[in-house]
Design an enzyme around this catalytic site. Structure first.
Site, PDB file in Angstrom:
ATOM      1  N   CYS A   1      -2.806   5.193   7.524  1.00 22.62           N
ATOM      2  CA  CYS A   1      -2.895   4.827   8.929  1.00 22.62           C
ATOM      3  C   CYS A   1      -1.616   5.105   9.691  1.00 22.62           C
ATOM      4  O   CYS A   1      -1.580   4.935  10.903  1.00 22.62           O
ATOM      5  CB  CYS A   1      -3.328   3.381   9.085  1.00 22.62           C
ATOM      6  SG  CYS A   1      -2.635   2.318   7.905  1.00 22.62           S
TER       7      CYS A   1
ATOM      8  N   ASN B   1       0.800  -1.228   0.000  1.00 24.84           N
ATOM      9  CA  ASN B   1       0.000   0.000   0.000  1.00 24.84           C
ATOM     10  C   ASN B   1       0.829   1.274   0.000  1.00 24.84           C
ATOM     11  O   ASN B   1       0.311   2.343  -0.249  1.00 24.84           O
ATOM     12  CB  ASN B   1      -0.949   0.011   1.210  1.00 24.84           C
ATOM     13  CG  ASN B   1      -0.248  -0.328   2.494  1.00 24.84           C
ATOM     14  OD1 ASN B   1       0.345  -1.395   2.622  1.00 24.84           O
ATOM     15  ND2 ASN B   1      -0.283   0.574   3.451  1.00 24.84           N
TER      16      ASN B   1
ATOM     17  N   SER C   1     -11.376  -5.387   0.994  1.00 28.76           N
ATOM     18  CA  SER C   1     -12.018  -4.228   1.615  1.00 28.76           C
ATOM     19  C   SER C   1     -12.812  -3.478   0.552  1.00 28.76           C
ATOM     20  O   SER C   1     -12.325  -3.269  -0.559  1.00 28.76           O
ATOM     21  CB  SER C   1     -10.937  -3.327   2.197  1.00 28.76           C
ATOM     22  OG  SER C   1     -11.529  -2.180   2.757  1.00 28.76           O
TER      23      SER C   1
HETATM   24  N1  PLP Z   1      -4.534  -3.950   4.012  1.00 24.59           N
HETATM   25  C1  PLP Z   1      -4.081  -2.976   3.203  1.00 24.59           C
HETATM   26  C2  PLP Z   1      -2.997  -3.277   2.227  1.00 24.59           C
HETATM   27  C3  PLP Z   1      -4.642  -1.693   3.276  1.00 24.59           C
HETATM   28  O1  PLP Z   1      -4.186  -0.732   2.467  1.00 24.59           O
HETATM   29  C4  PLP Z   1      -5.664  -1.455   4.230  1.00 24.59           C
HETATM   30  C5  PLP Z   1      -6.237  -0.106   4.386  1.00 24.59           C
HETATM   31  O2  PLP Z   1      -5.529   0.876   4.514  1.00 24.59           O
HETATM   32  C6  PLP Z   1      -6.111  -2.530   5.036  1.00 24.59           C
HETATM   33  C7  PLP Z   1      -5.513  -3.760   4.907  1.00 24.59           C
HETATM   34  C8  PLP Z   1      -7.201  -2.346   6.053  1.00 24.59           C
HETATM   35  O3  PLP Z   1      -8.458  -2.295   5.409  1.00 24.59           O
HETATM   36  P1  PLP Z   1      -9.766  -1.815   6.189  1.00 24.59           P
HETATM   37  O4  PLP Z   1      -9.726  -0.331   6.228  1.00 24.59           O
HETATM   38  O5  PLP Z   1     -10.907  -2.328   5.343  1.00 24.59           O
HETATM   39  O6  PLP Z   1      -9.764  -2.453   7.529  1.00 24.59           O
END
Ligand code: PLP
Length: 376
Positions: free
Chosen positions: A322, A148, A198
Site C-alpha cells: 500500500c 508487514n 484479513s
Molecule cells: N494490517 C496489516 C499488517 C496488513 O498487512 C494489511 C494489508 O496490507 C492490513 C492491515 C489491511 O488489510 P485489508 O487489506 O484486509 O484491509
C-alpha cells in the site's frame, strides 16, 4: 511464475475458491426468515465457528467485516466512542500498518494524546516501553503482532497482559493480519480485547475480514443500518466471501506449526543464499516471522530490480503494497539507512513457497546484478 509477494496478498486456495462458489450458489439473504435465508445463515455460522475455533474463542466473539482495515477502524473508533470522551491517551507503535496508524492520527486530531513507541536501535519494540506509556488516562493500546514490512514480531502478549494487570479497563487492540494462520495465536494468551484479521493474506478471498471482540466488551459500531452482525456491522453479509474465508481457515488451521517449521527452513535458505551472493543484506534479523523478510540489494534500486525480476516471472515487493513507491516511514523506524531503503525488496512466503522459488529468485537477482552493473 515465482510469487513471493504474499504479504501483499495471497493466491486463493482451492478450498477458498470452492467456498466462494458455495456461497454464490446459496444465494439467500442470511437475514431472511425462509429456508433460502437460513441456508445462507448456516454458511456464515459455519465460517464464524471455524475462525473462532482457530483462535480458541467463542463464535459470538467473531464479527465479519470487509477486511482488516474496517476491523481496525471499528476497533479504534469504537474504543474512542466508548471511553475516549473521559480518557485521552492512546498508546501505539510507530510501525503500525496505515489501517491502524491513520485512524489513530484521526483520534489525535480529535484531541487525544497519542504516544507512539519506536523500535530501539536493534529494531525491537519492548513490551516494557509500551506498558510503561500506559497511565490512568489511557483508554486504548494498539499494537500489531507481525510487522508487514520486516516480519518483526512484537511482544504483544507480554505487553497486553502487563497492561491489563495494572489497568484492567484499558482496551487492547492487535492487528494480527500478518500473524494469523502463520503463528499460533490464541485469544487467551494474546490478551487482546480486539483483534483484526484479513482473509486475503491467508489464501482466502479479498474484501472480507473479521474483528474479534472479547465477550463483555461493548464498543459502538462504525457502520449503522440493518443491524446485521448483532448490530456491530450493518450491511448484508457477503456470504460468498465469508464462506471462502471460513474454508481457507479450515484448510490451514490444522497445520500452523508444521508450516511455521517449513517457513523457518525456507527463511534459513534465503539467508544462506543472500550471504552466498555477497551483495545482499538482511534489513531485520531480530525476532521475526519467517514468512516476511526485508532485504537490500547493494546498488540496485528497488523498482528497477522489481521490474527486472517481473520480466523473468518473479514477483516481489519494493516495500509494503500500500505504500506504492512512497518512501516507507516504517523502514526508517527500523533504522534502515536511507540508501538501503532505496534498494529494499520484501520477500514474503505462502504455504506454497518452495526451495526452488528461492533459488529462482536468487538466480534472478544475480542476473540483474551482472546485467545492470554492465549498463552502468
Ligand atoms: N494490517 C496489516 C499488517 C496488513 O498487512 C494489511 C494489508 O496490507 C492490513 C492491515 C489491511 O488489510 P485489508 O487489506 O484486509 O484491509
Amino acid at each position: 511464475m515465482i510469487y513471493l509477494d504474499n504479504a501483499a496478498t495471497t493466491k486463493p486456495c482451492e478450498a477458498a475458491k470452492a467456498g466462494v462458489m458455495k456461497g454464490l450458489e446459496v444465494f439467500g439473504n442470511p437475514s431472511s426468515l425462509h429456508r433460502c435465508g437460513l441456508d445462507a445463515e448456516l454458511l456464515v455460522t459455519d465460517a464464524r465457528t471455524a475462525i473462532a475455533e482457530s483462535l480458541g474463542c467463542l463464535a459470538e466473539e467473531i464479527f465479519f467485516t470487509s477486511g482488516a482495515t474496517e476491523s481496525s477502524n471499528t476497533a479504534i473508533f469504537g474504543a474512542y466512542k466508548s471511553q475516549g470522551k473521559r480518557k485521552h491517551r492512546v498508546v501505539t507503535t510507530t510501525i503500525e500498518h496505515p489501517a491502524t496508524a491513520r485512524p489513530i492520527d484521526e483520534l489525535e486530531r480529535l484531541g487525544c494524546e497519542v504516544i507512539r513507541i519506536s523500535p530501539d536501535e536493534n529494531g525491537v519494540i519492548s513490551a516494557e516501553a509500551v506498558a510503561d506509556a500506559v497511565n490512568e488516562d489511557t483508554f486504548l493500546v494498539s499494537m500489531m503482532l507481525v510487522n508487514n514490512e520486516t516480519g518483526a514480531v512484537l511482544p504483544v502478549s507480554k505487553a497486553f497482559n502487563a497492561i491489563h494487570r495494572r489497568f484492567p479497563k484499558v482496551i487492547t487492540h492487535c492487528d494480527c493480519v500478518q500473524g494469523y494462520m502463520k503463528l499460533p495465536i490464541k485469544t487467551k494468551t494474546l490478551g487482546a480485547d480486539l483483534i483484526s484479521l484479513s482473509a486475503h493474506k491467508i489464501c482466502g478471498p479479498k474484501g472480507v475480514g473479521a474483528l474479534y471482540i472479547r465477550k463483555g466488551l461493548h464498543i459502538p459500531a462504525l457502520l449503522m443500518g440493518g443491524g446485521q452482525e448483532k448490530n456491530m456491522r450493518s450491511g448484508t453479509e457477503s456470504v460468498p466471501l465469508i464462506c471462502g474465508f471460513g474454508e481457507a481457515v479450515k484448510h490451514y488451521s490444522k497445520n500452523v506449526a508444521e508450516r511455521l517449521e517449513n517457513s523457518r527452513k525456507l527463511e534459513s535458505l534465503l539467508f544462506e543464499l543472500c550471504k552466498k551472493n555477497g551483495g545482499i543484506g538482511i534489513n531485520f534479523r531480530g525476532e521475526k516471522s519467517p514468512y516476511v523478510t526485508s532485504i537490500t540489494v547493494d546498488g540496485l534500486k528497488s523498482e528497477v530490480l522489481l521490474h527486472y525480476l517481473e520480466k523473468r516471472g518473479i514477483f516481489v515487493s519494493s516495500g509494503s503494497a500500500c505504500s506504492k513507491g512512497k518512501k516507507s516511514g516504517v523502514l526508517a523506524e527500523f533504522r534502515i539507512p536511507v540508501q538501503a531503503m532505496d534498494t529494499t525488496l520484501r520477500i514474503s512466503f505462502s504455504p506454497d513457497t518452495t526451495e526452488e522459488d528461492l533459488h529462482g529468485l536468487m538466480e534472478g537477482i544475480s542476473a540483474a546484478q551482472s546485467e545492470l552493473a554492465r549498463l552502468k
